[in-house]
Scaffold this active site. Sequence first.
Site, PDB file in Angstrom:
ATOM      1  N   CYS A 100       0.739  -0.926  -0.312  1.00 22.18           N
ATOM      2  CA  CYS A 100      -0.515   0.030  -0.096  1.00 22.18           C
ATOM      3  C   CYS A 100       0.695   1.845   0.222  1.00 22.18           C
ATOM      4  CB  CYS A 100      -0.526   0.147   1.162  1.00 22.18           C
ATOM      5  SG  CYS A 100      -2.008   1.652   1.483  1.00 22.18           S
ATOM      6  N   CYS A 105      -0.758   1.391  -3.350  1.00 22.26           N
ATOM      7  CA  CYS A 105      -2.798   3.060  -3.026  1.00 22.26           C
ATOM      8  C   CYS A 105      -1.821   4.151  -2.707  1.00 22.26           C
ATOM      9  CB  CYS A 105      -3.588   2.101  -1.931  1.00 22.26           C
ATOM     10  SG  CYS A 105      -3.096   1.808  -0.614  1.00 22.26           S
ATOM     11  N   LYS A 136      -0.813   5.791  -5.957  1.00 21.00           N
ATOM     12  CA  LYS A 136      -1.855   5.548  -6.778  1.00 21.00           C
ATOM     13  C   LYS A 136      -2.243   6.582  -6.829  1.00 21.00           C
ATOM     14  CE  LYS A 136      -4.086   2.352  -6.240  1.00 21.00           C
ATOM     15  NZ  LYS A 136      -4.618   0.575  -6.706  1.00 21.00           N
ATOM     16  N   ALA A 184      13.157 -13.352   5.235  1.00 21.88           N
ATOM     17  CA  ALA A 184      13.940 -14.769   5.617  1.00 21.88           C
ATOM     18  C   ALA A 184      12.758 -16.173   5.863  1.00 21.88           C
ATOM     19  CB  ALA A 184      13.220 -14.208   7.058  1.00 21.88           C
ATOM     20  N   TYR A 235     -10.160  -3.439 -10.178  1.00 21.51           N
ATOM     21  CA  TYR A 235      -9.408  -1.486  -9.609  1.00 21.51           C
ATOM     22  C   TYR A 235      -8.123  -1.183  -9.957  1.00 21.51           C
ATOM     23  CZ  TYR A 235      -6.611  -3.388  -5.782  1.00 21.51           C
ATOM     24  OH  TYR A 235      -5.855  -3.841  -4.988  1.00 21.51           O
ATOM     25  N   GLU A 257      -8.255   1.761 -12.604  1.00 27.93           N
ATOM     26  CA  GLU A 257      -8.071   3.015 -11.948  1.00 27.93           C
ATOM     27  C   GLU A 257      -6.917   4.036 -12.678  1.00 27.93           C
ATOM     28  OE1 GLU A 257      -8.430   2.210  -6.892  1.00 27.93           O
ATOM     29  OE2 GLU A 257      -6.742   1.718  -7.674  1.00 27.93           O
ATOM     30  N   ARG A 302     -10.147 -10.523 -20.350  1.00 29.34           N
ATOM     31  CA  ARG A 302     -10.605 -11.601 -20.735  1.00 29.34           C
ATOM     32  C   ARG A 302     -12.314 -12.213 -21.080  1.00 29.34           C
ATOM     33  NH1 ARG A 302      -8.116 -15.782 -15.958  1.00 29.34           N
ATOM     34  NH2 ARG A 302      -9.165 -14.601 -14.265  1.00 29.34           N
ATOM     35  N   HIS A 344     -27.194  21.053   2.503  1.00 32.59           N
ATOM     36  CA  HIS A 344     -27.542  21.539   0.781  1.00 32.59           C
ATOM     37  C   HIS A 344     -26.512  22.940   0.926  1.00 32.59           C
ATOM     38  CE1 HIS A 344     -29.602  22.873  -2.304  1.00 32.59           C
ATOM     39  NE2 HIS A 344     -29.816  23.927  -2.114  1.00 32.59           N
ATOM     40  N   GLU A 387     -26.360  14.959   0.083  1.00 28.41           N
ATOM     41  CA  GLU A 387     -27.839  15.212  -0.031  1.00 28.41           C
ATOM     42  C   GLU A 387     -28.194  14.191  -0.559  1.00 28.41           C
ATOM     43  OE1 GLU A 387     -29.946  18.871  -0.291  1.00 28.41           O
ATOM     44  OE2 GLU A 387     -27.887  19.110  -1.924  1.00 28.41           O
TER      45      GLU A 387
END
Length: 448
Positions: A43, A48, A51, A115, A178, A182, A199, A437, A442
Site C-alpha cells: 500500500c 494505494c 497511486k 526471511a 480496480y 484506476e 478476458r 445543502h 444530501e
Amino acid sequence: MSDYDYDLFTIGAGSGGVRASRVAAAHGAKVAVAEEYRVGGTCVIRGCVPKKLLVYGSHFAEELQDAAHYGWTVAGMSFDWATLRDTVLRDVDRLNAAYTQTLENNGVERFLERATITGPHSVRLASGREITAKVILVAVGAWPVLPEFPGVEHCITSNEVFHLPELPRRVLIQGAGYIAMEFAGIFNALGSQVTVVNRSDQILRGYDESLRDRLLQITMARGIEYKFNCPITEVVRQDDGSFLVTAGRKDPVAVDTVLIATGRKPNTAGLGLENAGIVPGEKGEIPVDEHSRTTCPSIYAVGDVTDRVQLTPVAIREGQAFADTVFGNMPRTVDYTCIPSAVFSQPPLAGVGLTEGQARNRHGNVKVFTSDFRPMKNVFAGRMERGLYKLVVDANTDRVLGVHLIGPEAPEILQAAAIAVKAGLTKVDFDATVALHPSMAEELVLMK
C-alpha cells in the site's frame, strides 16, 4: 530466560505486519521483523498511496480545463511526468522512514533482508543467520499475477508503473479490476491513448452493476477504448522500442507500454511453509482460523497472504487482533461484514454492503432507491457526466443493506454512509436526517 530469541518474529513489514509487531511489543513482547525490500508494504511503497497521489495529479488536467468557467485564466499549461513521478516517490521515501521510525519507537528490531521459515519456531535470514521465535507471523502480502503468453517479459505491472521514465503516449492495460480501471483513468487524464483489454465482458466484477455500467459509459466518452473477451496472446517488441500487442482475434495494436493488471496472488512462493507442515491453498494462500492461526500452532498469518479480503485496513485490523489475542490476553476476531471499498477511477465509485443482485439473491424482496443527478460542479463547467447514488433496502425490515455511489468524491462520502449500514439503520433513519445543502451527499437522504 526465554527458550527463544524472540517472542514474535514477523516476516513482512507491510501494514498488517507493522501493526502486529508494534502492538505486540507494546504488550511487552520481544519482537523482530524481517522485510526484504522496504518498510511499509504494498500500500505504502507500490500501491494505494502512490497511486492515489497519481490520481490527484491527473485531476489537475480537468481542473485546469474547467478553471476558465470560474474566472481563471491559466496560460501556458503543460505537464511534466518526471516531476509528478519524482514527487510521488519522495513521498514514498517519507512514508518508508515514518514506518521504520514507528517500529524503532516501539522497540521492534528490524532485519532488512528476506526471511524463510525453517520450522515451527525458526527462520533463516538471507545472510544465513538462524533465528528462533515462540511465535512466527507471516505478513508477506500478495504479488501481481502475470499470465503466460509470448512476450510477457516486455510488460510491466503495478509494481513498475510508478517508475516509468516518461509518460507513454499509448498504453494498453490488460484487466478490468480496480487496479486496471484506476490506472486507465490516470493515463487517460494525463493525455495518453488508453486501451483496456479483458478476458471477460465486464469491468469491476463484484461492484454494483448500475455503477459499473455508468463508469463504462463515462470512461468510453472520455476516450478509453475497451476490447472485451480479448486476453493478450502475444507482445512483440518493435525496432523503435514500441510494442505490437495481439489480443484475442483482434488486429494487433501498437503501443508504448503494456500494463498487466489481472489480479494479485499471495506471495508465498519459496517461503518455506512446508517446513512447518503448512499446505497453501489453490491460490497459494495460507489457510488460517478466525484468530489468524495456521495449521501449525506457533505460526499465524494476516493480510493479503491469507486471501481473505485484500484491503489494507483489513490487514491492519487482523494484525491488531492477532497481537491483542496472542500477546495482550484480549482475544479478538475481525468482522468481515459491511467492509466499504472504493475504486479511484475517474469518476470514482464506492460501495458498502450488498449490491442489488446480492440482496435479491439473499433477501428476495428488496426495494431500490436511486438518485441520478448532474453534480453542480459539472453543470457549471459544462460537463454532461452524471452521478448515480443507490440505496438497496430490505423491503420487509426497511434496513439499508447497501449503499453504492459513483461521482465526484464518492469514496469520501461513502465512509460516513458505511457507518450507517454497519449499524443497521433503516431507510426511515436516512429520510429523517436533514439534508446538508448544497452538497452531493444530501442525495443520500432525499431519495423517494
